[in-house]
Design a protein around this motif. Structure first.
Motif, PDB file in Angstrom:
ATOM      1  N   ASP A 111     -30.573  22.532  23.477  1.00 59.23           N
ATOM      2  CA  ASP A 111     -31.812  24.115  23.463  1.00 59.23           C
ATOM      3  C   ASP A 111     -30.810  24.853  22.126  1.00 59.23           C
ATOM      4  O   ASP A 111     -30.354  25.873  22.208  1.00 59.23           O
ATOM      5  N   HIS A 113     -33.745  25.858  19.995  1.00 59.60           N
ATOM      6  CA  HIS A 113     -34.398  26.600  19.501  1.00 59.60           C
ATOM      7  C   HIS A 113     -34.481  27.071  17.896  1.00 59.60           C
ATOM      8  O   HIS A 113     -34.616  28.243  17.622  1.00 59.60           O
ATOM      9  N   ASP A 139     -34.932  20.659  23.213  1.00 58.44           N
ATOM     10  CA  ASP A 139     -35.201  22.296  22.557  1.00 58.44           C
ATOM     11  C   ASP A 139     -34.220  22.476  21.174  1.00 58.44           C
ATOM     12  O   ASP A 139     -33.737  23.326  21.162  1.00 58.44           O
ATOM     13  N   HIS A 301     -32.355  22.889  29.258  1.00 56.09           N
ATOM     14  CA  HIS A 301     -33.169  23.717  29.707  1.00 56.09           C
ATOM     15  C   HIS A 301     -33.512  25.256  29.819  1.00 56.09           C
ATOM     16  O   HIS A 301     -34.304  25.877  29.731  1.00 56.09           O
ATOM     17  N   HIS A 303     -31.386  26.847  29.755  1.00 50.53           N
ATOM     18  CA  HIS A 303     -30.421  27.987  29.436  1.00 50.53           C
ATOM     19  C   HIS A 303     -29.385  29.142  29.902  1.00 50.53           C
ATOM     20  O   HIS A 303     -28.924  30.484  29.868  1.00 50.53           O
TER      21      HIS A 303
HETATM   22 FE   LIG Z   1     -34.255  25.712  26.128  1.00 44.43          FE
END
Ligand SMILES: [Fe+2]
Ligand SMILES: [Fe+2]
Length: 389
Positions: A111, A113, A139, A301, A303
């Motif tokens: 993640d 991002h 992600d 996913h 977090h």
């Molecule tokens: Fe995420």
């Protein structure tokens, strides 16, 4: 005079009831320590209020371990005017020291991002790049745009050591919201697998979209459980039957399975009746994993902070299966919130996964401070388990 009493639940583990007596204090904090003071590069594992009678209690849950270099616990108590802090170093009962896990070291980041500010993602790749390989559970970018994947590739080239393979699966944010737009993730995945092959890994690519890469006696498996349209699902039918066959046919000390979202039964957000699985075929995947052994299932996913009380690593000791939900490179969320907690408990993190046959060590590291996260530290030892069961 500060006193600490601990009732541990399991030999070698950190779970238990920690009762502090600190008359006149308002709050207390607990750190792993040695005879000289708190271990300098570990975060605190608890902050608790002290009531007017001078008592406070903290129940440690989640199956974490104590650092092997810890011989004491430091209790630091603060008076209501915040003017005085009092400390006590409380020795731990002597335990047989757990030997370090010397085998394959994997850096895990999830993640990221990545959008337009590459600092945090770059730091995550640079830190994790010191391992034998870097794994990512998706992600990686925030909107699945070609520009973001281009920026990601620049970071891979500039921040990751050239001889460290990076293996990654798709997250929902690796695709744009429009289902007919942008499949740049697949190009990135092909590029990463080519790169891993050039670095000497044995790579198997299945037509279903799943893949595997051999790294010594560790078998890394990628499942792509996110699809265009930013949805969580398996794109093609074949990934799970392939997984079952692959696990049957491939001897390995550990099978490391990368999948973006956690399984419902091992979700760090505590389960309530009626909770929906994150992705279709959750039950089928769970069944396949339980038919095999020596598996490290890695997801992202959510977090959720590695500091969450319930813990982010669950162990099926009977089958030697570890389910790891690895926080996130972006700031994390502490669920449920705790009234006393430092900001560093929700900093972005990475994980070290140290793997040897029958043994695993999982260490979460804060990307902001470089400290090891006390509540993000787990050890698994098959032999030790047998001895105590
Ligand atoms: Fe995420
Ligand atoms: Fe996600």
């Amino acid at each position: 005079m500060i006193r600490l009493q601990v009732e541990w639940e399991r030999s070698g583990g950190a779970d238990g009831l920690y009762t502090v007596r600190a008359p006149g204090a308002l709050t207390a904090g607990l750190w792993w320590a040695d005879g000289a003071g708190p271990l300098p590069d570990w975060t605190a594992f608890a902050f608790l209020p002290i009531d007017p009678s001078g008592r406070g209690a903290f129940r440690y849950t989640g199956g974490r371990a104590a650092p092997r270099e810890a011989t004491h616990i430091l209790v630091r108590a603060l008076t209501p005017d915040m003017a005085t802090a009092e400390e006590a170093l409380v020795p731990l009962p002597s335990r047989r020291p757990a030997p370090p896990v010397e085998g394959v070291r994997l850096g895990f980041v999830t993640d990221l991002h990545l959008s337009d500010k590459p600092w945090q993602a770059g730091r995550a790749l640079a830190v994790a790049g010191a391992g034998n390989a870097v794994l990512c559970a998706g992600d990686m970018v925030n909107d699945g745009s070609p520009e973001q994947f281009e920026l990601l590739w620049q970071l891979i080239e500039s921040r990751l050591p050239p001889d460290t393979p990076l293996l990654a699966v798709a997250g929902n944010h690796d695709f744009p919201i429009r289902p007919d737009a942008g499949e740049d993730f697949y190009a990135l995945q092909a590029r990463l697998l080519d790169r891993a092959e050039r670095l000497g890994l044995a790579v198997e690519r299945d037509e279903s979209g799943a893949w595997a890469a051999g790294l010594g006696d560790v078998d890394v498996i990628g499942l792509n459980a996110a699809i265009p349209g930013r949805k969580l699902a398996f794109r093609r039918e074949g990934q799970l039957p392939w997984l079952d066959e692959h696990l049957t046919d491939t001897p390995a000390a550990w099978h490391v399975v990368l999948c973006h979202a956690p399984l419902l039964a091992h979700n760090p957000q505590r389960r309530r009746a009626g909770d929906m699985p994150y992705f279709s075929r959750d039950g089928q995947l769970q069944e396949i994993l339980e038919a095999h052994r020596n598996i490290l299932f890695l997801s992202g996913h959510t977090h959720i902070s590695m500091n969450c009380p319930a813990g982010c690593v669950e162990t099926d000791r009977e089958r030697s299966i570890l389910y790891v939900n690895g926080g996130s490179v972006r700031a994390t969320a502490l669920k449920p919130e705790e009234p006393l907690r430092p900001k560093e408990w929700t900093d972005g993190n990475m994980l070290w996964l140290d793997l040897a046959p029958g043994r695993a060590e999982i260490t979460a590291v804060s990307l902001a401070s470089g400290k090891r996260i006390a509540r993000g530290y787990y050890r698994f030892d098959e032999e030790e388990d047998r001895r105590f069961s």
